[in-house]
Design a protein around this motif. Structure first.
Motif, PDB file in Angstrom:
ATOM      1  N   GLY A 318      23.609  92.575  22.937  1.00 37.25           N
ATOM      2  CA  GLY A 318      24.705  91.731  23.362  1.00 37.25           C
ATOM      3  C   GLY A 318      25.944  92.509  23.715  1.00 37.25           C
ATOM      4  N   LEU A 319      27.030  91.758  23.849  1.00 33.39           N
ATOM      5  CA  LEU A 319      28.295  92.323  24.281  1.00 33.39           C
ATOM      6  C   LEU A 319      29.403  91.935  23.316  1.00 33.39           C
ATOM      7  CD1 LEU A 319      27.962  93.928  26.876  1.00 33.39           C
ATOM      8  CD2 LEU A 319      29.351  92.212  28.054  1.00 33.39           C
ATOM      9  N   ILE A 320      30.359  92.841  23.157  1.00 35.80           N
ATOM     10  CA  ILE A 320      31.549  92.577  22.357  1.00 35.80           C
ATOM     11  C   ILE A 320      32.737  92.850  23.266  1.00 35.80           C
ATOM     12  CG2 ILE A 320      31.340  94.891  21.312  1.00 35.80           C
ATOM     13  CD1 ILE A 320      32.669  93.626  18.780  1.00 35.80           C
ATOM     14  N   SER A 321      33.322  91.781  23.801  1.00 36.83           N
ATOM     15  CA  SER A 321      34.328  91.906  24.859  1.00 36.83           C
ATOM     16  C   SER A 321      35.601  91.184  24.451  1.00 36.83           C
ATOM     17  CB  SER A 321      33.778  91.318  26.164  1.00 36.83           C
ATOM     18  OG  SER A 321      34.674  91.527  27.230  1.00 36.83           O
ATOM     19  N   GLY A 322      36.735  91.915  24.473  1.00 35.59           N
ATOM     20  CA  GLY A 322      37.988  91.344  24.021  1.00 35.59           C
ATOM     21  C   GLY A 322      39.055  91.245  25.090  1.00 35.59           C
TER      22      GLY A 322
END
Length: 352
Positions: A318-322
């Motif tokens: 997955g992705l961790i996007s802030g």
């Protein structure tokens, strides 16, 4: 968002990414994400039933619930990059409640943030979305700046405020990395004792890692080794930057490597470079989530789709996007997070 809309977002990069066949490490050798990932992979480890439950709660929440993929909103930049640089573009996020609201409305599996942010709204939201408490930070008020991660609180306090998991950063390659490794190892051991999952930001920091105009902080071989150190610390999930190059060990001339890393286990394709990162996460026994990177403005939606496609096709989790999400109006931030999630929900986008 459907498959054709994702193709349109990728533009001229679409064909090379979506039709790529990985010939380095076959997907059959990987422990791939899926609805049964806890039963199939994690349950065979030393993780306690409490930790299994915490991990499952992460996988079961949000728009990606039940898929085995993760979409996480990380907002620790107020310390890591300064509050001014992080929140001035959209001042509503100086208020921690809006951070949590964005994660909920955006359909995320979890929100990752500081002790201060999550503690300030814990009684209202800890039971509504999984909290990942970031234990340490590199604060930017020391002059000159240092590449150091400092513990801002205890694992027990993270548990007290209702955290499902804890996160931490190690700056591998920095002068302070040995101390950080010891501190994080102890913290993760305690977190597992209390039944929380662990997420490690496996970043590289050393001015010598930039050479001849190339930034090897994002080379596949060096980030891969950082990942391998991270899973050795028993991180359940590894956060890493998307690789942009390879050959860092050879260019800088240190550590040890093997020519097969560059000739057989990777190519120049970003999917293959990312798969080498995953290979170092015990073939995916620890999930690999890539970071979304800085907000660049109008092209953020396309870049978010690109990163998600690369991660998913490589076998990532997955992705961790802030910043791409919270440095714009909330409605647009929600749309960006949903775009990322739609890549993982799209059955036509498969593991390469």
């Amino acid at each position: 968002m459907n498959y054709q809309q994702i193709v349109d977002l990728l533009g001229p990069r679409a064909e090379g990414l979506l039709t790529h066949v990985c010939t380095t490490v076959p997907k059959q050798q990987l422990h791939l994400p899926g609805a049964d990932f806890i039963d199939r992979v994690v349950s065979h480890s030393n993780r306690s039933p409490q930790v299994l439950r915490s991990l499952q709660s992460l996988f079961d929440h949000g728009r990606l619930g039940g898929t085995g993929y993760l979409s996480i909103l990380p907002v620790d930049q107020g310390i890591e990059h300064s509050a001014a640089a992080s929140f001035a573009p959209n001042p509503i996020y100086f208020d921690p409640e809006n951070i949590v609201k964005l994660a909920i409305e955006g359909g995320c599996n979890a929100v990752a943030s500081t002790f201060g942010v999550l503690a300030s709204v814990a009684r209202k939201y800890a039971h509504k979305i999984p909290f990942i408490v970031k234990l340490n930070h590199n604060e930017l008020l020391t002059y000159p700046n240092k590449f150091n991660q400092i513990m801002f609180g205890s694992v027990d306090e993270a548990w007290n405020l209702g955290a499902t998991a804890v996160g931490a950063t190690i700056y591998f390659g920095s002068e302070e990395s040995n101390d950080q490794i010891i501190q994080v190892a102890e913290a993760f051991e305690r977190a597992h004792e209390l039944g929380m999952a662990t997420v490690l930001w496996c970043y590289l920091r050393n001015s010598a890692f930039k050479k001849d105009g190339v930034d090897y902080h994002v080379s596949a071989d060096m980030t891969g080794q950082a990942n391998h150190l991270g899973v050795t610390l028993q991180a359940d999930i590894i956060k890493q930057k998307l690789p942009e190059c390879n050959g860092g060990f050879k260019a800088i001339g240190f550590s040890k490597t093997n020519e097969k890393v560059y000739t057989e286990l990777s190519t120049k394709n970003p999917i293959d470079l990312t798969r080498y990162q995953l290979l170092n996460c015990y073939n995916g026994r620890a999930g690999l989530i890539n970071s979304g990177g800085a907000s660049m403005g109008a092209g953020d939606l396309g870049e978010a789709a690109f990163t998600a496609v690369v991660n998913k096709r490589a076998g990532g989790m997955g992705l961790i996007s802030g910043r791409k999400a919270f440095q714009r109006p909330m409605k647009e931030g929600i749309a960006l997070l949903n775009t990322i999630q739609d890549v993982y929900k799209c059955r036509q986008i498969t593991v390469a």
